[in-house]
Design a protein around this motif. Structure first.
Motif, mmCIF file in Angstrom:
data_model
loop_
_atom_site.group_PDB
_atom_site.id
_atom_site.type_symbol
_atom_site.label_atom_id
_atom_site.label_comp_id
_atom_site.label_asym_id
_atom_site.label_seq_id
_atom_site.Cartn_x
_atom_site.Cartn_y
_atom_site.Cartn_z
ATOM 1 N N LEU A 176 2.295 -5.020 9.378
ATOM 2 C CA LEU A 176 0.625 -4.999 9.355
ATOM 3 C C LEU A 176 0.081 -3.644 8.890
ATOM 4 N N GLY A 177 0.929 -2.745 9.391
ATOM 5 C CA GLY A 177 0.477 -1.361 8.991
ATOM 6 C C GLY A 177 0.058 -0.844 7.624
ATOM 7 N N THR A 178 1.277 -1.746 6.858
ATOM 8 C CA THR A 178 0.885 -1.522 5.262
ATOM 9 C C THR A 178 0.148 -2.171 4.900
ATOM 10 N N GLN A 179 -0.232 -3.318 5.427
ATOM 11 C CA GLN A 179 -1.602 -4.099 5.082
ATOM 12 C C GLN A 179 -2.824 -3.465 5.237
ATOM 13 N N GLU A 180 -2.810 -2.740 6.401
ATOM 14 C CA GLU A 180 -3.990 -1.985 6.807
ATOM 15 C C GLU A 180 -4.225 -0.522 5.863
ATOM 16 N N VAL A 181 -3.030 -0.192 5.332
ATOM 17 C CA VAL A 181 -2.853 0.769 4.341
ATOM 18 C C VAL A 181 -3.435 0.447 2.921
ATOM 19 N N LEU A 182 -3.134 -0.891 2.578
ATOM 20 C CA LEU A 182 -3.489 -1.228 1.384
ATOM 21 C C LEU A 182 -4.916 -1.952 1.383
ATOM 22 N N ARG A 183 -5.452 -2.128 2.635
ATOM 23 C CA ARG A 183 -7.089 -2.404 2.841
ATOM 24 C C ARG A 183 -7.759 -1.050 2.478
ATOM 25 N N LEU A 184 -7.034 -0.075 3.160
ATOM 26 C CA LEU A 184 -8.014 1.049 3.122
ATOM 27 C C LEU A 184 -7.934 1.830 1.435
ATOM 28 N N ALA A 185 -7.161 1.270 0.799
ATOM 29 C CA ALA A 185 -6.832 1.825 -0.523
ATOM 30 C C ALA A 185 -7.760 1.129 -1.402
ATOM 31 N N THR A 186 -8.129 0.019 -0.952
ATOM 32 C CA THR A 186 -9.119 -1.004 -1.877
ATOM 33 C C THR A 186 -10.553 -0.974 -1.171
ATOM 34 N N ARG A 187 -10.919 -0.366 -0.275
ATOM 35 C CA ARG A 187 -12.213 -0.402 0.407
ATOM 36 C C ARG A 187 -13.273 0.147 -0.334
ATOM 37 N N ASP A 188 -13.060 1.099 -0.759
ATOM 38 C CA ASP A 188 -14.225 2.034 -1.407
ATOM 39 C C ASP A 188 -13.631 2.474 -2.918
ATOM 40 N N GLY A 189 -13.859 1.615 -3.921
ATOM 41 C CA GLY A 189 -13.113 2.071 -5.166
ATOM 42 C C GLY A 189 -11.383 1.636 -4.930
ATOM 43 N N VAL A 190 -10.746 2.071 -5.932
ATOM 44 C CA VAL A 190 -9.513 1.659 -6.046
ATOM 45 C C VAL A 190 -8.650 3.249 -5.818
ATOM 46 N N LYS A 191 -7.444 3.280 -4.840
ATOM 47 C CA LYS A 191 -7.025 4.436 -4.854
ATOM 48 C C LYS A 191 -5.518 4.136 -4.654
ATOM 49 N N PRO A 192 -4.565 4.849 -5.538
ATOM 50 C CA PRO A 192 -3.479 4.353 -5.750
ATOM 51 C C PRO A 192 -2.609 4.896 -4.313
ATOM 52 N N VAL A 193 -1.608 3.876 -4.167
ATOM 53 C CA VAL A 193 -0.745 3.899 -2.902
ATOM 54 C C VAL A 193 0.837 4.263 -3.271
ATOM 55 N N HIS A 194 1.095 5.423 -2.741
ATOM 56 C CA HIS A 194 2.658 5.664 -2.998
ATOM 57 C C HIS A 194 3.290 5.315 -1.534
ATOM 58 N N PHE A 195 4.077 4.273 -2.136
ATOM 59 C CA PHE A 195 4.661 3.510 -0.758
ATOM 60 C C PHE A 195 6.210 4.003 -0.883
ATOM 61 N N ILE A 196 6.615 4.223 0.478
ATOM 62 C CA ILE A 196 7.861 4.740 0.833
ATOM 63 C C ILE A 196 8.674 3.597 1.287
ATOM 64 N N SER A 197 9.561 2.965 0.369
ATOM 65 C CA SER A 197 10.189 1.794 0.909
ATOM 66 C C SER A 197 11.813 2.273 1.145
ATOM 67 N N THR A 198 12.677 1.264 0.828
ATOM 68 C CA THR A 198 14.235 1.737 1.165
ATOM 69 C C THR A 198 14.961 0.939 0.423
ATOM 70 N N LEU A 199 16.292 1.397 -0.067
ATOM 71 C CA LEU A 199 17.352 0.686 -0.826
ATOM 72 C C LEU A 199 17.755 -0.392 0.190
ATOM 73 N N GLY A 200 17.356 -0.342 1.405
ATOM 74 C CA GLY A 200 17.735 -1.523 2.270
ATOM 75 C C GLY A 200 17.040 -2.944 2.037
ATOM 76 N N VAL A 201 16.118 -2.820 1.306
ATOM 77 C CA VAL A 201 15.477 -4.135 0.776
ATOM 78 C C VAL A 201 16.305 -5.165 0.095
ATOM 79 N N PHE A 202 17.542 -4.672 -0.460
ATOM 80 C CA PHE A 202 18.496 -5.306 -1.007
ATOM 81 C C PHE A 202 19.736 -5.441 -0.071
ATOM 82 N N PRO A 203 20.431 -6.619 -0.423
ATOM 83 C CA PRO A 203 21.409 -7.054 0.541
ATOM 84 C C PRO A 203 22.722 -6.090 0.305
#
Ligand SMILES: NC(=O)c1ccc[n+]([C@@H]2O[C@H](COP(=O)([O-])OP(=O)(O)OC[C@H]3O[C@@H](n4cnc5c(N)ncnc54)[C@H](OP(=O)(O)O)[C@@H]3O)[C@@H](O)[C@H]2O)c1
Length: 435
Positions: A176-203
């Motif tokens: 939900l925190g990521t959703q709020e970050v995305l909300r912020l980035a689209t609220r007033d114009g469009v702002k690039p989002v640099h998202f730190i994920s992890t290689l752990g998204v793979f099995p």
């Protein structure tokens, strides 16, 4: 078990898990098997609020003010330091604190702990008191709108990095925190989002049968993810992908296991790898596992993220931040021995039995952090489950950084010595007796 954990404080959850481990090692197997989830079953969680709709406003301008989440954390501190040193932007840092002053102190303390504080650059740090797990980042509607208008880009490193808590406990912050970050980035114009994920998204645990993971591989890989942390990161990255499909410029960075600063040895002592080393040293034994760890020093990861983020061509891409030469567990054990900690190599089962044996007197912290490893059932033997680590193809990263001075430092005995010296100096490890 999830129901039993709901409503408990983090300390109570921790005590319950440790107690369970001590009483009956099989219980944790069942618990973790229970929370291993196929990504197909996580799809339903990846729903981005339909109100988050970027209104395209051309190529984003060079940022003058950026928001960074997780700046008091390990990677976040290094990203903050890199942004301060290599850009002229003001860096608004979302920080959990009672007020701005306390937030500022918390940020300073984090940077000082890693030897990164620079008084001359500090006026560009702007603490923003908030919380990822709250709607509108806990800022309230007015401040949220105001912040959306102030910033030109977001670096989202904040997350609850915990390998034991279940999905539902981590969801508010990580998903939900990521959703709020995305909300912020689209609220007033469009702002690039640099998202730190992890290689752990793979099995990565068990035998997925996949030998190479590439940056553009589909997240819908059909495999299982073993803990709530990787599950939440997977769903969060999915939300970022949905935002990308709606037109938001995003970059995704997927580091492997992040280790200490290769220059100073400074390392987050709450980190899993750090605690694993402490556990081996505390027991005087290490499991015989014929496998590898992919470790990347934090200074490389942060420099790479900031450099990649400053290229217009990076927008829309995914970047793997893995080491080209993973380290074998046997080498790691040998380097620790060379430093002066004798480590008997024992079977995985023997090591696991030692780990959960109260007579061995390991502090709760060490035991707690090793819980995910215990999920390898004694019957199956650890080796069979760890299997061969897949390769991580880093083509986008390598191409984008070629011709720059940024390259991944060698992870070898010398670097490990650097880390161990730091861990001893900081009191995290007792001085070695043997060297
Ligand atoms: N460490 C690794 O090996 C590794 C590997 C791959 C990817 N990553 C990713 O890298 C990022 C940083 O990891 P890390 O190791 O630096 O973690 P970390 O040291 O635990 O830092 C986490 C940061 O997130 C903040 N945070 C947590 N919950 C929050 C909330 N509810 N509201 C606001 N801030 C919150 C923490 O703030 P507080 O100081 O208030 O707790 C802290 O600043 C994460 O996204 C992680 O998934 C890490």
């Amino acid at each position: 078990m999830n129901d039993r954990l709901a409503g408990l404080s983090p300390q109570e959850k921790r005590a319950l898990l440790v107690q369970t481990l001590r009483r009956k090692s099989g219980a944790i197997d069942k618990l973790l098997d229970h929370i291993a989830v196929k990504v197909d079953d996580l799809e339903a969680e990846a729903v981005l609020d339909p109100e988050i709709q970027p209104a395209f406003n051309g190529t984003p301008p060079r940022p003058e003010r950026v928001l960074l989440t997780g700046a008091t954390g390990f990677l976040g501190s290094f990203v903050l330091s890199e942004l301060l040193r290599h850009t002229r932007t003001d860096i608004y840092c979302l920080v959990r604190a009672a007020n701005t002053e306390e937030g500022g102190k918390k940020l300073r303390k984090a940077l000082e702990a890693y030897g990164l504080w620079d008084e001359e650059l500090s006026s560009r740090i702007v603490p923003v008191v908030g919380d990822l797990s709250e709607p509108l980042l806990g800022l309230g509607p007015e401040r949220f709108e105001e912040l959306a208008g102030e910033i030109d880009a977001v670096y989202h490193s904040g997350a609850s990095v915990n390998w034991v808590y279940p999905y539902n406990a981590l969801k508010p912050t990580n998903v939900l925190g990521t959703q709020e970050v995305l909300r912020l980035a689209t609220r007033d114009g469009v702002k690039p989002v640099h998202f730190i994920s992890t290689l752990g998204v793979f099995p990565l645990v068990g035998r997925s049968g996949i030998e190479v993971f590439r940056e553009n591989d589909d997240l819908t890989h059909g495999g299982s993810l073993y803990n709530g942390y990787t599950q939440t990161k997977w769903v969060a990255e999915k939300l970022v992908e949905i935002a990308r499909a709606r037109g938001l410029p995003v970059c995704v960075y997927r580091p492997s296991l992040i280790t200490g600063d290769s220059r100073t040895g400074a390392w987050n002592q709450d980190d899993f790898t750090c605690k694993m080393i402490k556990t081996w040293v505390g027991l005087g034994t290490a499991p015989k596992l014929d496998t590898e760890l992919n470790m990347v020093p934090v200074d490389y990861v942060s420099r790479a993220i900031v450099r990649l983020s400053l290229r217009d061509e990076s927008l829309g891409k995914r970047f793997h931040l893995a080491h080209p030469h993973p380290v074998s567990v046997n080498d790691l054990v040998a380097w620790i021995e060379t430093f002066g900690y004798p480590l008997e190599r024992v079977t995985y089962d023997k090591w696991r039995a030692d780990l959960i044996n109260p007579a061995k007197g390991l502090r709760q912290d060490a035991l707690y952090s090793m819980a995910p490893l215990l999920s390898m059932s004694a019957a199956a033997d650890g080796q069979a489950l760890v299997g061969k680590m897949p390769e991580f193809d880093c083509r986008n990263t390598t191409e984008a950084l070629s011709g720059t001075e940024i390259s991944c430092p060698q992870v070898d005995g010398e670097l490990m010595e650097n880390y161990l010296v730091h861990l001893v100096r900081s009191g995290f490890l007792d001085s070695p007796t043997g060297g």
